[in-house]
Design an enzyme around this catalytic site. Sequence first.
Site, PDB file in Angstrom:
ATOM      1  N   GLU A 113     -49.419 -40.403  66.788  1.00 53.24           N
ATOM      2  CA  GLU A 113     -49.856 -41.209  65.646  1.00 53.24           C
ATOM      3  C   GLU A 113     -49.254 -42.601  65.724  1.00 53.24           C
ATOM      4  O   GLU A 113     -48.106 -42.770  66.152  1.00 53.24           O
ATOM      5  CB  GLU A 113     -49.413 -40.515  64.354  1.00 53.24           C
ATOM      6  N   ASP A 115     -48.979 -45.818  63.022  1.00 53.46           N
ATOM      7  CA  ASP A 115     -49.208 -46.043  61.591  1.00 53.46           C
ATOM      8  C   ASP A 115     -48.977 -47.473  61.136  1.00 53.46           C
ATOM      9  O   ASP A 115     -48.006 -48.119  61.548  1.00 53.46           O
ATOM     10  CB  ASP A 115     -48.234 -45.192  60.757  1.00 53.46           C
ATOM     11  N   GLU A 117     -48.525 -48.346  57.205  1.00 52.03           N
ATOM     12  CA  GLU A 117     -48.486 -47.717  55.885  1.00 52.03           C
ATOM     13  C   GLU A 117     -47.876 -48.684  54.878  1.00 52.03           C
ATOM     14  O   GLU A 117     -46.851 -49.318  55.157  1.00 52.03           O
ATOM     15  CB  GLU A 117     -47.642 -46.444  55.924  1.00 52.03           C
ATOM     16  N   ASN A 132     -45.065 -47.348  62.364  1.00 54.18           N
ATOM     17  CA  ASN A 132     -44.436 -46.144  62.908  1.00 54.18           C
ATOM     18  C   ASN A 132     -45.220 -45.654  64.123  1.00 54.18           C
ATOM     19  O   ASN A 132     -46.436 -45.874  64.213  1.00 54.18           O
ATOM     20  CB  ASN A 132     -44.387 -45.046  61.842  1.00 54.18           C
ATOM     21  N   ASP A 140     -43.500 -29.174  61.815  1.00 53.46           N
ATOM     22  CA  ASP A 140     -42.484 -28.294  61.237  1.00 53.46           C
ATOM     23  C   ASP A 140     -41.206 -29.042  60.885  1.00 53.46           C
ATOM     24  O   ASP A 140     -40.124 -28.469  60.854  1.00 53.46           O
ATOM     25  CB  ASP A 140     -42.170 -27.148  62.192  1.00 53.46           C
ATOM     26  N   ILE A 143     -40.578 -34.031  63.415  1.00 52.38           N
ATOM     27  CA  ILE A 143     -41.236 -35.272  63.819  1.00 52.38           C
ATOM     28  C   ILE A 143     -40.182 -36.356  64.004  1.00 52.38           C
ATOM     29  O   ILE A 143     -39.302 -36.535  63.165  1.00 52.38           O
ATOM     30  CB  ILE A 143     -42.281 -35.710  62.777  1.00 52.38           C
TER      31      ILE A 143
END
Length: 294
Positions: A113, A115, A117, A132, A140, A143
């Site tokens: 990913e 990002d 944001e 990011n 879980d 990350i």
Amino acid sequence: MAFFFFLLLLLLSPAAAAASWPPSPGFWPSTHVRSMEFYKGFRNLWGPQHQSLSQDTLSIWLDRTTGSGFKSLRPFRSGYFSASIKLQPGYTAGVITAFYLSNNEAHPGFHDEVDIEFLGTTFGKPYTLQTNVYIRGTGDGRIIGREMKFHLWFDPTKDFHNYAILWRPNEIIFLVDDIPIRRYPRKSAATFPLRPMWVYGSIWDASSWATEDGKYRADYRYQPFVAKYRNFKARGCSAYSPAWCQPVSASPFRSGGLSRQQENAMKWVQSHQLVYNYCWDNKRDHSLTPECWH
């Protein structure tokens, strides 16, 4: 008294005003990519009742029932991706407005990913723009984020501004109004996203962490929280493009990177507007982020 008048004139002078604005990057990659109609490049992903399109402006909103998101029709393996975005003013704590690349649906629990944001805020405080990069993240809790956070040099609620991600096989560049704010180079395959990703946008409730680490939560007395997007651009090598497809550049050089003028603009932003860099965080385990010290 004369000294104070002199000081006031100095503060109001053009030179003082220019000091609060980044220097010109000298190259504007957004002008080299055509805009597209929303439905020619994207579709609703979730919350269709909280999404509307009017005169080429897409509005998505969050209330206590749900948020909304959209997704590109095609996955890409490199490219330039941008949208002009206008944020909601006032109390928006806990609310995330996002524009990002991801392959979380293709690789659930093990995705990549990239990002942009906007972290919602409280009255009188500025939005934080968070960039990011995740590489093969897990769902879980393990990350590994690579966050760099900025306060913008303008009010993002007053007008539309262009936010872009340039993703090449050897670098990721984040840009605001064509000014590079961050360059993330590929230092190893383990710390760089290489699998195809789609382009997404969304607005959602992240009260547990978004604003001052969860201190302030979404307050639905101020709903709906609305984000507006327009001027969508996506140009690059799709996952289905031939091997000879050439990655797009964010600089005057086809080989990528940044010009000296772009580097200077980025250094200005990072020296004036940067408020968090994961590489400087002593609480982080930097054995997990070797790019910080290699």
